[in-house]
Write a protein that holds these residues in place. Structure first.
Motif, PDB file in Angstrom:
ATOM      1  N   LYS A 148       0.831  -1.204   0.000  1.00 56.48           N
ATOM      2  CA  LYS A 148       0.000   0.000   0.000  1.00 56.48           C
ATOM      3  C   LYS A 148       0.868   1.257   0.000  1.00 56.48           C
ATOM      4  O   LYS A 148       2.099   1.206   0.009  1.00 56.48           O
ATOM      5  N   THR A 149       0.198   2.419   0.012  1.00 54.17           N
ATOM      6  CA  THR A 149       0.861   3.717   0.110  1.00 54.17           C
ATOM      7  C   THR A 149       0.542   4.348   1.464  1.00 54.17           C
ATOM      8  O   THR A 149      -0.628   4.430   1.845  1.00 54.17           O
ATOM      9  N   VAL A 150       1.576   4.793   2.186  1.00 50.30           N
ATOM     10  CA  VAL A 150       1.378   5.467   3.462  1.00 50.30           C
ATOM     11  C   VAL A 150       1.870   6.900   3.342  1.00 50.30           C
ATOM     12  O   VAL A 150       2.774   7.207   2.553  1.00 50.30           O
ATOM     13  N   ALA A 151       1.277   7.796   4.122  1.00 51.91           N
ATOM     14  CA  ALA A 151       1.631   9.213   4.107  1.00 51.91           C
ATOM     15  C   ALA A 151       2.398   9.577   5.370  1.00 51.91           C
ATOM     16  O   ALA A 151       2.067   9.088   6.461  1.00 51.91           O
ATOM     17  N   THR A 174       4.889   1.923  -0.486  1.00 49.43           N
ATOM     18  CA  THR A 174       5.159   3.241  -1.060  1.00 49.43           C
ATOM     19  C   THR A 174       5.003   4.287   0.034  1.00 49.43           C
ATOM     20  O   THR A 174       3.995   4.297   0.749  1.00 49.43           O
ATOM     21  N   VAL A 175       5.998   5.167   0.181  1.00 52.36           N
ATOM     22  CA  VAL A 175       5.977   6.214   1.198  1.00 52.36           C
ATOM     23  C   VAL A 175       5.841   7.568   0.508  1.00 52.36           C
ATOM     24  O   VAL A 175       6.744   7.995  -0.218  1.00 52.36           O
ATOM     25  N   SER A 176       4.708   8.240   0.733  1.00 51.79           N
ATOM     26  CA  SER A 176       4.478   9.581   0.191  1.00 51.79           C
ATOM     27  C   SER A 176       4.773  10.606   1.269  1.00 51.79           C
ATOM     28  O   SER A 176       4.237  10.515   2.382  1.00 51.79           O
ATOM     29  N   ALA A 187      -4.206  13.463   2.686  1.00 55.13           N
ATOM     30  CA  ALA A 187      -3.956  12.459   1.662  1.00 55.13           C
ATOM     31  C   ALA A 187      -4.767  11.192   1.941  1.00 55.13           C
ATOM     32  O   ALA A 187      -5.296  10.563   1.020  1.00 55.13           O
ATOM     33  N   VAL A 188      -4.867  10.826   3.214  1.00 55.23           N
ATOM     34  CA  VAL A 188      -5.666   9.652   3.574  1.00 55.23           C
ATOM     35  C   VAL A 188      -7.151   9.943   3.376  1.00 55.23           C
ATOM     36  O   VAL A 188      -7.893   9.124   2.807  1.00 55.23           O
ATOM     37  N   GLN A 192      -5.581   9.171  -1.222  1.00 60.12           N
ATOM     38  CA  GLN A 192      -4.294   9.163  -1.902  1.00 60.12           C
ATOM     39  C   GLN A 192      -3.289   8.271  -1.179  1.00 60.12           C
ATOM     40  O   GLN A 192      -2.219   7.971  -1.702  1.00 60.12           O
ATOM     41  N   ALA A 193      -3.619   7.881   0.034  1.00 55.44           N
ATOM     42  CA  ALA A 193      -2.807   6.970   0.834  1.00 55.44           C
ATOM     43  C   ALA A 193      -3.757   6.217   1.756  1.00 55.44           C
ATOM     44  O   ALA A 193      -4.866   6.698   2.041  1.00 55.44           O
TER      45      ALA A 193
END
Length: 279
Positions: A148-151, A174-176, A187-188, A192-193
Motif C-alpha cells: 500500500k501507500t502510506v503518508a 510506497t511512502v508519500s 492524503a488519507v 491518496q494513501a
C-alpha cells in the motif's frame, strides 16, 4: 476509543537532569558575561507549525504544549522574551546550525543520527509512532500495509518508521512525503494513501476531530514488548522528545536541563501537560 484513552498513553516526561549554568551564543540575540539573564535578551525558538497539540496557531498567535513550555522556560524562569518562529521541519536543523535561532522546540525526537549534528536537552516527553487509517479501512495490522501507500511528514521520525517498514516489507510499500502532518492526513481522507504514520499524540488530535472518518490501527507493537501499560493502538516505536541546540551551546543547554527539572518539581510541567493531554 475515547479521546481520554487516545491521549492517556502519550507519555509525559522522562527523567530530567540537573546541571550547570547559562552561557552565551553567537546569533546576535544571546549574550551573557556573568551567567545572569538579561530581560532585554530575546531567545529565538524555531518550531514546525502546525503540529497540534505541540505547536499551532490560534487567532494568529502561536500556542501549544511546546510554546507553553518555552514560555515557562525562557520568559518565566529566565526573564527573557521568547520569539517563536514557524519554520519548515524538513530544514529546521540546518537553520539551527546556521545560527538563525537559538533552539528548536518542535516535538523533535532524540535520535542518534540527529545527535551527530546537534545536541539535545534531557527528554521532556515520550511518544509512540502509530498508524491511522480511514474508519472503514480493512487494515487491522501492520501486515495490512504491505503493498500500500502510506503518508508521512517530511523529515520526521514517522517518515523514518515508514522507511523501516518499507525495508521490512522488502520494498513492498510506497511512502508519500508531505510538508505537514495536516497534508499527510488529507492524503488519507482523499484516498491518496491508506494510512498516516505519525506521533500518537498528534495523530490523536486528527482522529478525535474526524472520529467518524479516521481511526487508529489497534494491536500490540513495540510498546507492548517494552512497557507494562502500553496503549491499545499499534506502536511502531517508542521515542523521546528533546529541545535541540547547536553543538557549541553546552552551557545554555545545561541551564535548560536545570530549568526542566525545576518545572517538574514545582508542578508547572504537570499544569502545562494537563492543558493539552487528558489523563
Amino acid at each position: 476509543m475515547r479521546r481520554r484513552d487516545y491521549l492517556r498513553a502519550a507519555g509525559g516526561a522522562a527523567a530530567l537532569g540537573l546541571a550547570g549554568c547559562m552561557g552565551g551564543g553567537d546569533d546576535g540575540t544571546e549574550s551573557e558575561t556573568d551567567g545572569t539573564p538579561t530581560e532585554a535578551e530575546t531567545v529565538r525558538v524555531a518550531s514546525g507549525i502546525p503540529y497540534p497539540p505541540f505547536e499551532m496557531m490560534e487567532n494568529g498567535e502561536p500556542t501549544g504544549f511546546d510554546y507553553d513550555m518555552g514560555a515557562a522556560i525562557f520568559e518565566e524562569q529566565m526573564g527573557r522574551e521568547m520569539e517563536f518562529l514557524d519554520r519548515s521541519f524538513d530544514g529546521i536543523i540546518s537553520g539551527l546550525q546556521n545560527g538563525n535561532y537559538r533552539v528548536i522546540m518542535s516535538a523533535m525526537t532524540i535520535t542518534e543520527d540527529r545527535k551527530e549534528n546537534i545536541d539535545f536537552s534531557d527528554p521532556y516527553f515520550t511518544a509512540y509512532q502509530t498508524v491511522a487509517v480511514l474508519e472503514n479501512s480493512d487494515i487491522s495490522s501492520k501486515a495490512g500495509l504491505r503493498g500500500k501507500t502510506v503518508a508521512v511528514q517530511k523529515g520526521t521520525t514517522g517518515a523514518e518508521a515508514a522507511d523501516d517498514l518499507q525495508t521490512e516489507f522488502d520494498g513492498d510499500l510506497t511512502v508519500s512525503r508531505y510538508d505537514s502532518s495536516a497534508s499527510a492526513f488529507n492524503a488519507v481522507l482523499n484516498n491518496q494513501a491508506v494510512a498516516v504514520i505519525n506521533d500518537n499524540t498528534v495523530s490523536a488530535e486528527y482522529v478525535n476531530q474526524n472520529d467518524e472518518e479516521l481511526r487508529f490501527v489497534m494491536g500490540d507493537g513495540v510498546a507492548a514488548e517494552q512497557r507494562d501499560d502500553p496503549p491499545e493502538y499499534l506502536t511502531l516505536s517508542i521515542e523521546e522528545y528533546g529541545i535541540a541546540f547547536r553543538k557549541d551551546d553546552d552551557e545554555f543547554r545545561e541551564r535548560i536541563n536545570e530549568i526542566l527539572a525545576t518545572l517538574r518539581e514545582n508542578g508547572t510541567y504537570d499544569d502545562i501537560y494537563s492543558t493539552y493531554f487528558a489523563g
